[in-house]
Motif scaffolding. Structure first.
Motif, PDB file in Angstrom:
ATOM      1  N   ARG A  62       0.671  -1.152   0.156  1.00  0.00           N
ATOM      2  CA  ARG A  62       0.527   0.198  -0.333  1.00  0.00           C
ATOM      3  C   ARG A  62       1.134   1.366  -0.190  1.00  0.00           C
ATOM      4  O   ARG A  62       0.067   2.312  -0.048  1.00  0.00           O
ATOM      5  N   VAL A  63       2.078   0.906   0.575  1.00  0.00           N
ATOM      6  CA  VAL A  63       2.725   2.245   0.722  1.00  0.00           C
ATOM      7  C   VAL A  63       3.426   2.416  -0.692  1.00  0.00           C
ATOM      8  O   VAL A  63       3.528   3.897  -0.629  1.00  0.00           O
ATOM      9  N   ALA A  64       3.971   1.203  -1.410  1.00  0.00           N
ATOM     10  CA  ALA A  64       4.350   1.948  -3.085  1.00  0.00           C
ATOM     11  C   ALA A  64       3.774   2.203  -3.863  1.00  0.00           C
ATOM     12  O   ALA A  64       4.111   3.325  -4.132  1.00  0.00           O
ATOM     13  N   ARG A  65       2.395   1.808  -3.394  1.00  0.00           N
ATOM     14  CA  ARG A  65       1.249   2.529  -4.175  1.00  0.00           C
ATOM     15  C   ARG A  65       1.038   3.762  -4.154  1.00  0.00           C
ATOM     16  O   ARG A  65       0.620   4.709  -4.826  1.00  0.00           O
ATOM     17  N   TRP A  66       0.928   4.189  -3.115  1.00  0.00           N
ATOM     18  CA  TRP A  66       0.756   5.398  -2.492  1.00  0.00           C
ATOM     19  C   TRP A  66       1.948   6.166  -2.788  1.00  0.00           C
ATOM     20  O   TRP A  66       1.372   7.654  -3.879  1.00  0.00           O
ATOM     21  N   LEU A  67       2.828   5.694  -2.670  1.00  0.00           N
ATOM     22  CA  LEU A  67       4.427   6.781  -3.116  1.00  0.00           C
ATOM     23  C   LEU A  67       3.960   6.536  -4.362  1.00  0.00           C
ATOM     24  O   LEU A  67       4.295   8.174  -5.274  1.00  0.00           O
ATOM     25  N   ALA A  68       3.776   5.560  -5.543  1.00  0.00           N
ATOM     26  CA  ALA A  68       3.383   6.247  -7.151  1.00  0.00           C
ATOM     27  C   ALA A  68       2.277   7.113  -7.626  1.00  0.00           C
ATOM     28  O   ALA A  68       2.784   8.096  -7.887  1.00  0.00           O
ATOM     29  N   HIS A 126      -4.103   7.745   4.259  1.00  0.00           N
ATOM     30  CA  HIS A 126      -3.060   7.479   4.021  1.00  0.00           C
ATOM     31  C   HIS A 126      -2.758   5.889   4.452  1.00  0.00           C
ATOM     32  O   HIS A 126      -2.450   5.355   5.220  1.00  0.00           O
ATOM     33  N   PRO A 127      -0.850   5.254   4.271  1.00  0.00           N
ATOM     34  CA  PRO A 127      -1.482   3.406   4.972  1.00  0.00           C
ATOM     35  C   PRO A 127      -0.293   4.049   5.581  1.00  0.00           C
ATOM     36  O   PRO A 127      -0.165   2.596   6.123  1.00  0.00           O
ATOM     37  N   PHE A 128       0.257   5.030   6.268  1.00  0.00           N
ATOM     38  CA  PHE A 128       1.502   5.454   6.807  1.00  0.00           C
ATOM     39  C   PHE A 128       0.363   5.076   8.821  1.00  0.00           C
ATOM     40  O   PHE A 128      -0.223   5.738   8.627  1.00  0.00           O
ATOM     41  N   SER A 129       1.195   4.231   9.409  1.00  0.00           N
ATOM     42  CA  SER A 129       1.201   3.931  10.933  1.00  0.00           C
ATOM     43  C   SER A 129       2.582   4.833  11.491  1.00  0.00           C
ATOM     44  O   SER A 129       3.365   5.021  10.848  1.00  0.00           O
ATOM     45  N   ALA A 130       2.599   5.248  12.636  1.00  0.00           N
ATOM     46  CA  ALA A 130       3.382   6.056  13.331  1.00  0.00           C
ATOM     47  C   ALA A 130       4.298   5.663  13.267  1.00  0.00           C
ATOM     48  O   ALA A 130       4.524   3.991  13.892  1.00  0.00           O
ATOM     49  N   PRO A 174       7.923  19.249  11.386  1.00  0.00           N
ATOM     50  CA  PRO A 174       6.820  18.972  11.505  1.00  0.00           C
ATOM     51  C   PRO A 174       7.203  18.063  11.466  1.00  0.00           C
ATOM     52  O   PRO A 174       7.922  17.389  10.468  1.00  0.00           O
ATOM     53  N   ARG A 175       5.802  16.775  12.006  1.00  0.00           N
ATOM     54  CA  ARG A 175       5.844  15.548  11.676  1.00  0.00           C
ATOM     55  C   ARG A 175       5.760  15.001  10.373  1.00  0.00           C
ATOM     56  O   ARG A 175       5.152  15.675   9.839  1.00  0.00           O
ATOM     57  N   THR A 176       5.686  14.487   9.376  1.00  0.00           N
ATOM     58  CA  THR A 176       5.577  14.026   8.336  1.00  0.00           C
ATOM     59  C   THR A 176       6.373  12.162   8.086  1.00  0.00           C
ATOM     60  O   THR A 176       5.977  11.932   8.944  1.00  0.00           O
ATOM     61  N   VAL A 177       5.883  12.222   6.297  1.00  0.00           N
ATOM     62  CA  VAL A 177       6.365  10.760   5.761  1.00  0.00           C
ATOM     63  C   VAL A 177       7.491  10.516   6.308  1.00  0.00           C
ATOM     64  O   VAL A 177       8.513  10.888   5.923  1.00  0.00           O
ATOM     65  N   LEU A 178       7.862   9.484   6.280  1.00  0.00           N
ATOM     66  CA  LEU A 178       9.435   9.271   7.023  1.00  0.00           C
ATOM     67  C   LEU A 178       9.417   7.615   6.195  1.00  0.00           C
ATOM     68  O   LEU A 178       8.610   6.601   5.912  1.00  0.00           O
ATOM     69  N   HIS A 179      11.189   7.823   5.616  1.00  0.00           N
ATOM     70  CA  HIS A 179      11.587   6.165   4.561  1.00  0.00           C
ATOM     71  C   HIS A 179      11.393   4.875   5.774  1.00  0.00           C
ATOM     72  O   HIS A 179      11.115   4.069   6.035  1.00  0.00           O
ATOM     73  N   SER A 204       7.237   5.319   7.323  1.00  0.00           N
ATOM     74  CA  SER A 204       5.885   5.719   9.388  1.00  0.00           C
ATOM     75  C   SER A 204       5.556   6.877   9.091  1.00  0.00           C
ATOM     76  O   SER A 204       6.204   7.959   7.503  1.00  0.00           O
ATOM     77  N   ILE A 205       5.166   7.636   9.447  1.00  0.00           N
ATOM     78  CA  ILE A 205       4.886   9.108  10.339  1.00  0.00           C
ATOM     79  C   ILE A 205       5.878   9.569  11.576  1.00  0.00           C
ATOM     80  O   ILE A 205       5.596   8.289  11.876  1.00  0.00           O
ATOM     81  N   GLY A 206       6.414  10.341  11.295  1.00  0.00           N
ATOM     82  CA  GLY A 206       7.205  10.625  12.868  1.00  0.00           C
ATOM     83  C   GLY A 206       7.950  12.037  12.316  1.00  0.00           C
ATOM     84  O   GLY A 206       7.862  12.445  11.365  1.00  0.00           O
TER      85      GLY A 206
END
Length: 298
Positions: A62-68, A126-130, A174-179, A204-206
């Protein structure tokens, strides 16, 4: 740690490919370990996750598809296939093979992270968890059977202390999308200079500082990159994480993660035993000030 043997991995691969309708003939192993990776005909790569990782594999796709969808260059999951496939209790995912590529430079890592961290995540799905900075560390310490009981007990206590300190992490960007694991092996450059993110398992988000610390400590803790390379990195990204009040804490967590990884693998690979001992000794303050003479994990 469970390392997948060649015959077991090939059996899992065939079962997953049968379900997915993907041709497994001529499959070539790229890496056999906790995650087994195979090259398949037609420019496809199959990844067999370690046991118990169905949810994580689902999220990674899901993360890969969101990034695409957000035009971020990253490894691409096959779009015309419902993933992951579950075979014999293991999650198997299928990806487009990258063209010829090499490890990214610190400057390229900075550019990729700047683009990733600028993504909007405040609204919408979005598909990200903390971020989970301590994920699997208890497990790795337990599996580090090559260490002395005293060193293992110290690692458990150090982990507990860092968890307590993390509850009071100073405010930063500010917290954001992380690799989540942004080192040069997971940020690669193709031969046509496209910079691509790999291994999205920890996305994740952090705090964005979590991604920045990975490169910063390569200079400050280990001298694996030069002052010039780190200066280029911080200039390209636009921020120097080493000036932040929370840097030492995230540095300490990263160093513990690197130590536990090596210590766990040393239990099965005697060549890593001395390196694991060195890393624990450094964390315990027995080897003087940083930079320490650690060897990068292969």
């Amino acid at each position: 740690m469970t390392t997948t043997g060649t015959e077991e991995a090939e059996e899992l691969l065939r079962a997953a490919c049968d379900q997915a309708g993907v041709d497994a003939r001529g499959a070539e192993p790229i890496r056999l370990g906790e995650n087994a990776i195979f090259r398949l005909p037609g420019g496809i790569v199959a990844r067999i996750a370690r046991p118990g990782q169905l949810h994580a594999a689902t999220r990674e796709v899901r993360v890969a598809r969101w990034l695409a969808d957000h035009d971020v260059p990253a490894v691409r999951a096959l779009d015309d296939l419902r993933q992951p496939i579950e075979a014999h209790g293991r999650a198997v995912t299928f990806w487009h093979e990258l063209p010829a590529h090499h490890h990214g430079t610190p400057a390229q890592v900075a550019t990729a992270l700047r683009r990733l961290h600028d993504l909007p995540v405040g609204t919408g799905q979005h598909p990200f968890s903390a971020l989970e900075p301590f994920v699997r560390l208890d497990e790795r310490i337990t599996a580090a059977t090559s260490l002395t009981d005293d060193d293992r007990a110290w690692l458990y206590q150090h982990l507990a202390t860092l968890r307590e300190r993390y509850d009071h992490l100073p405010a930063g960007l500010p917290r954001t999308v992380l690799h989540g694991d942004a080192w040069v092996g997971n940020v690669v450059a193709t031969n046509d200079n496209q910079v691509v993110l790999l291994d999205l398992e920890r996305a994740s988000i952090g705090p964005p500082e979590w991604d920045l610390v990975s490169t910063a400590i390569k200079h400050t803790s280990f001298a694996w990159i030069s002052e010039h390379e780190y200066r280029d990195f911080r200039h390209r990204y636009g921020h120097d994480v080493t000036t932040w009040d929370g840097f030492a804490l995230l540095r300490d967590i990263r160093e513990l993660r690197m130590t536990c990884y090596m210590a766990q693998h040393a239990a099965e690979n005697p060549r890593g035993h001395r390196e694991a001992e060195l890393r624990v000794s450094c964390l315990r303050g027995r080897n003087g000030l940083r930079p320490w003479a650690w060897s990068p994990a292969s």
